[in-house]
Design a protein around this motif. Structure first.
Motif, mmCIF file in Angstrom:
data_model
loop_
_atom_site.group_PDB
_atom_site.id
_atom_site.type_symbol
_atom_site.label_atom_id
_atom_site.label_comp_id
_atom_site.label_asym_id
_atom_site.label_seq_id
_atom_site.Cartn_x
_atom_site.Cartn_y
_atom_site.Cartn_z
ATOM 1 N N ILE A 1 0.806 -1.315 -0.046
ATOM 2 C CA ILE A 1 0.211 -0.200 -0.062
ATOM 3 C C ILE A 1 1.010 1.167 -0.120
ATOM 4 N N THR A 2 1.971 1.129 0.681
ATOM 5 C CA THR A 2 2.799 2.296 0.902
ATOM 6 C C THR A 2 3.324 2.804 -0.618
ATOM 7 N N MET A 3 3.608 1.876 -1.400
ATOM 8 C CA MET A 3 4.475 2.012 -2.516
ATOM 9 C C MET A 3 3.232 2.677 -3.647
ATOM 10 N N VAL A 4 1.935 2.193 -3.442
ATOM 11 C CA VAL A 4 1.073 2.751 -4.204
ATOM 12 C C VAL A 4 0.484 4.296 -3.730
ATOM 13 N N ALA A 5 0.880 4.397 -2.601
ATOM 14 C CA ALA A 5 0.528 5.825 -1.907
ATOM 15 C C ALA A 5 1.718 7.004 -2.378
ATOM 16 N N GLN A 6 2.806 6.544 -2.430
ATOM 17 C CA GLN A 6 3.817 7.323 -2.821
ATOM 18 C C GLN A 6 3.647 7.656 -4.383
ATOM 19 N N GLY A 7 3.398 6.624 -4.997
ATOM 20 C CA GLY A 7 3.058 6.615 -6.537
ATOM 21 C C GLY A 7 1.787 7.497 -6.725
ATOM 22 N N ALA B 1 -2.308 9.759 3.392
ATOM 23 C CA ALA B 1 -3.068 8.614 2.531
ATOM 24 C C ALA B 1 -2.482 7.106 2.713
ATOM 25 N N SER B 2 -1.295 7.093 2.873
ATOM 26 C CA SER B 2 -0.692 5.562 3.012
ATOM 27 C C SER B 2 -1.432 5.083 4.374
ATOM 28 N N ALA B 3 -1.408 5.900 5.524
ATOM 29 C CA ALA B 3 -1.829 5.154 6.545
ATOM 30 C C ALA B 3 -3.449 5.162 6.656
ATOM 31 N N LEU B 4 -4.118 5.844 5.777
ATOM 32 C CA LEU B 4 -5.462 5.571 5.629
ATOM 33 C C LEU B 4 -5.585 4.181 4.872
ATOM 34 N N SER C 1 -8.682 -2.001 -1.609
ATOM 35 C CA SER C 1 -7.445 -1.207 -0.649
ATOM 36 C C SER C 1 -6.535 -0.392 -1.516
ATOM 37 N N HIS C 2 -6.043 -0.970 -2.330
ATOM 38 C CA HIS C 2 -5.030 -0.620 -3.297
ATOM 39 C C HIS C 2 -5.661 0.644 -4.269
ATOM 40 N N TYR C 3 -6.561 0.513 -4.917
ATOM 41 C CA TYR C 3 -6.963 1.552 -5.728
ATOM 42 C C TYR C 3 -7.843 2.742 -4.996
ATOM 43 N N ALA C 4 -8.435 2.416 -3.894
ATOM 44 C CA ALA C 4 -8.731 3.438 -2.994
ATOM 45 C C ALA C 4 -7.682 4.135 -2.187
ATOM 46 N N THR C 5 -6.523 3.504 -1.937
ATOM 47 C CA THR C 5 -5.197 4.410 -1.609
ATOM 48 C C THR C 5 -4.912 5.092 -2.937
ATOM 49 N N LEU C 6 -4.871 4.704 -3.952
ATOM 50 C CA LEU C 6 -4.395 5.554 -5.251
ATOM 51 C C LEU C 6 -5.083 6.653 -5.105
#
Length: 657
Positions: free
Chosen positions: A517-523, A575-578, A620-625
């Motif tokens: 998830i943290t990778m997706v948030a930074q991206g 965003a990564s935390a959420l 989870s991943h696309y919501a984070t994005l």
């Protein structure tokens, strides 16, 4: 260009009667820590101040409490009268020199009213510093004895570097001239300059049209730390060599662009500001660290992004069983994609040293030592990771792909080299200084930094695992928010063995889902910058960094954009935390050492196929994005940050912009 190859010595006279002090005894951290260069001080018993060297007066402060002299050998000598006396607005001083005057050592130049200074609650200490010490000095030899001295008496000898260019032959292609010419060209040429001043670390241009300045090019020049825009000034952060670069610029564009009074005022203000407050120094130190970190990474961001994308493509091909990890094609392509990350300490050793003033070749060698194969092999096994050096216990860790340890080494390298040059005779320095410097820096990292990182990393990792066992949602919130910060300082390595062990033993890892998830948030954060910025260079870098992050490699996003514009990183971490909390709440599982958007096959449950876990991954991943893009787009980034961003400086130079 006339280059002196023989030993050059400059005698330094005491500027006043009084007690001789070594610089470390001065009660002003800017001088006592050597931030203004090497020198000495006098606790004066008389207010008659004399010139300490022969030379040309280059600076007389508007508040009369400081003056500068440049010697024919190229040394810039600053004499500072009292501590915090800038606040007295020149009242206790009577100055008999002006900029451009030629003075002789021992010649009376200033009268200083000691009684008035003491009555104002200020210290009268007279401080002498060679402000371009790093560039012109091989060694400064002083009496090192606190004794009473007379004004005009020789108390120190400066040994000038054998390759220092003498000023009788004006700059002609030296490194400062080349840098000065490049800076002038990229601020729009002399025709775009109204005037130029400098402070203790920065060139401060007043430009006719700032839009003509090519900031991206200037920031990437060797010798430039960063660029800032503030108070109507276009500020190029140089560090301790600022006076040399300033002189070179003025030599090229003409003295009509100077403003000596404004320069003296800027030097006074920044010198005073640098000495104040613990928390401002901590904040500035953190900003400096990030500045050096990002500046060191910028030259390799492009190849990092490309390598990340290649690794992502390989992950997809192996995930779909198109390629086998044992095939020759995979091995060769993986080597191409992985080499930049594996040898990152070597590359960063070189680039960070150039920014911090250390020896780039020595620091590259230090990086090579840290990733020496036998050390990596020993570090990979618990049974051999604990060892000792000459009886000193230490824990070996893998430094491949690491960033923080080599930055620490590059920062220390300057001081280690300076120390070694003081104790090693000149005729054997070329042989012994580099290898001893590499030895000392490597041992500091391996024996000092490594075990500390290991201890903190294990503690954090065990704590985060315990929190996950207590509450997956809470664990996701915390781990999602802090993991990329852990990556910056190398503290994430404690979690990697846990993830590997989970997958090897249990066939899955809940924690790896949160790391994904943290990778997706930074991206997503850097993608938002791409969508919002109008700056062509930043747009190109952001898109490549976003794709790399979605392929599981966040370094280009972290160091190329997000950390540089600090609010972007902070918002991305939120965003990564959420996203991490959502991942923990859904109990998304991971079945292979892969992740981000490109690693979606790792979330397909073996023997079950696409089911609830995969849908949890998508949610989870696309919501984070989406969260990361929206938050950064509206709250994390604006193009005004290109002009207003706080550009950090060299770790060895503190300044409040």
């Amino acid at each position: 260009m006339n280059v002196m190859k023989n030993q050059i010595l400059i005698s330094l006279a005491t500027p006043a009667d009084g007690k001789f002090l070594t610089l470390d005894k001065v009660q002003d951290p800017v001088f006592s820590q050597g931030l203004m260069g090497q020198g000495f001080a006098i606790e004066p018993s008389s207010g008659e101040i004399v010139a300490p060297v022969d030379g040309t007066v280059t600076l007389v402060s508007e508040t009369k409490h400081a003056f500068g002299i440049k010697t024919k050998e190229g040394a810039d000598v600053l004499v500072h009268l009292g501590i915090d006396t800038v606040e007295l607005a020149g009242k206790p001083f009577s100055v008999s020199i002006k900029q451009g005057d030629i003075v002789k050592a021992g010649e009376a130049v200033v009268k200083m009213d000691l009684t008035a200074i003491q009555a104002a609650g200020k210290q009268t200490t007279v401080i002498l510093a060679i402000t371009n010490s790093n560039d012109v000095l091989d060694e400064l030899m002083t009496t090192n004895v606190e004794q009473t001295v007379k004004a005009g008496a020789t108390v120190a000898v400066a040994e000038i570097k054998a390759t220092s260019t003498v000023t009788q032959v004006k700059h002609n292609g030296s490194k400062y001239d080349q840098l000065a010419a490049a800076i002038v060209d990229n601020v729009g040429g002399a025709e775009n300059i109204n005037s130029l001043i400098h402070c203790i670390t920065r060139l401060r241009f007043y430009l006719k049209d700032e839009s003509k300045a090519n900031t991206a090019v200037i920031e990437n020049m060797d010798g430039v730390i960063s660029v800032a825009k503030a108070g109507g000034q276009y500020q190029v952060v140089i560090g301790q060599a600022v006076t040399d670069v300033y002189d070179a610029v003025i030599a090229q564009i003409g003295s009509q662009f100077t403003n000596p009074d404004a320069t003296a005022e800027a030097v006074d203000e920044t010198t005073k500001a640098a000495a104040k407050g613990f928390w401002p120094k901590v904040k500035q130190g953190a900003s400096n660290f990030i500045g050096v970190l990002t500046a060191s990474m910028i030259p390799i961001i492009g190849i990092l992004a490309g390598s990340g994308i290649l690794k992502g493509i390989l992950a997809a091909l192996t995930g779909f069983k198109v390629l086998s990890t044992t095939s020759g094609t995979y091995v060769l392509l993986n080597a191409i994609g992985d080499a930049t990350f594996y040898f990152l300490p070597v590359v960063l050793g070189f680039t960070a040293a150039k920014k911090l003033g250390s020896d780039p070749i020595v620091l590259a060698i230090v990086g090579g030592i840290l990733i020496y194969p036998q050390i990596i092999t020993l570090a990979s096994k618990a049974s051999t990771a604990s060892t000792n050096f000459l009886g000193i216990p230490t824990t070996l860790i893998s430094y491949t792909s690491s960033v923080f340890p080599i930055i620490v080494a590059a920062w220390l390298g300057k001081y280690v080299e300076k120390f070694l040059k003081k104790i090693i005779p000149m005729y054997v320095r070329s042989v012994f200084v580099p290898i001893l410097e590499a030895l000392i820096l490597s041992l500091i990292v391996i024996i000092g930094v490594g075990p500390v990182i290991t201890m903190i990393s294990k503690g954090l990792s065990n704590g985060l695992v315990a929190i996950y066992n207590f509450s997956p949602t809470l664990s996701g919130l915390i781990l999602g928010g802090v993991y990329q910060t852990m990556v910056i300082f190398g503290l994430h390595w404690g979690l990697i063995p846990i993830v590997i062990n989970d997958i090897a033993t249990n066939g899955h890892s809940y924690i790896n889902s949160i790391l994904s998830i943290t990778m997706v948030a930074q991206g997503g954060a850097v993608l938002a910058v791409f969508l919002k910025t109008k700056d062509k260079h930043l747009k190109e870098m952001s898109l490549a960094a976003a794709i790399s992050a979605f392929c599981g490699v966040t370094e280009p996003a972290l160091y190329g954009v997000n950390l540089k514009y600090k609010r972007v990183f902070v918002v991305a971490s939120i965003a990564s935390a959420l996203g991490g909390a959502l991942t923990g709440f859904l109990r998304v599982d991971n079945y292979a050492l892969s992740g981000a958007l490109i690693g979606f096959p790792a979330f397909i449950t073996p023997g079950v196929g696409i089911g609830s876990n995969f849908y949890g991954y998508l949610i989870s991943h696309y919501a984070t994005l989406l969260i990361a893009v929206v938050l950064v787009y509206f709250f994390g980034y604006t193009d005004k940050m290109l002009a207003k961003k706080a550009n950090p400086m060299n770790l060895n130079n503190l300044e409040v912009a």
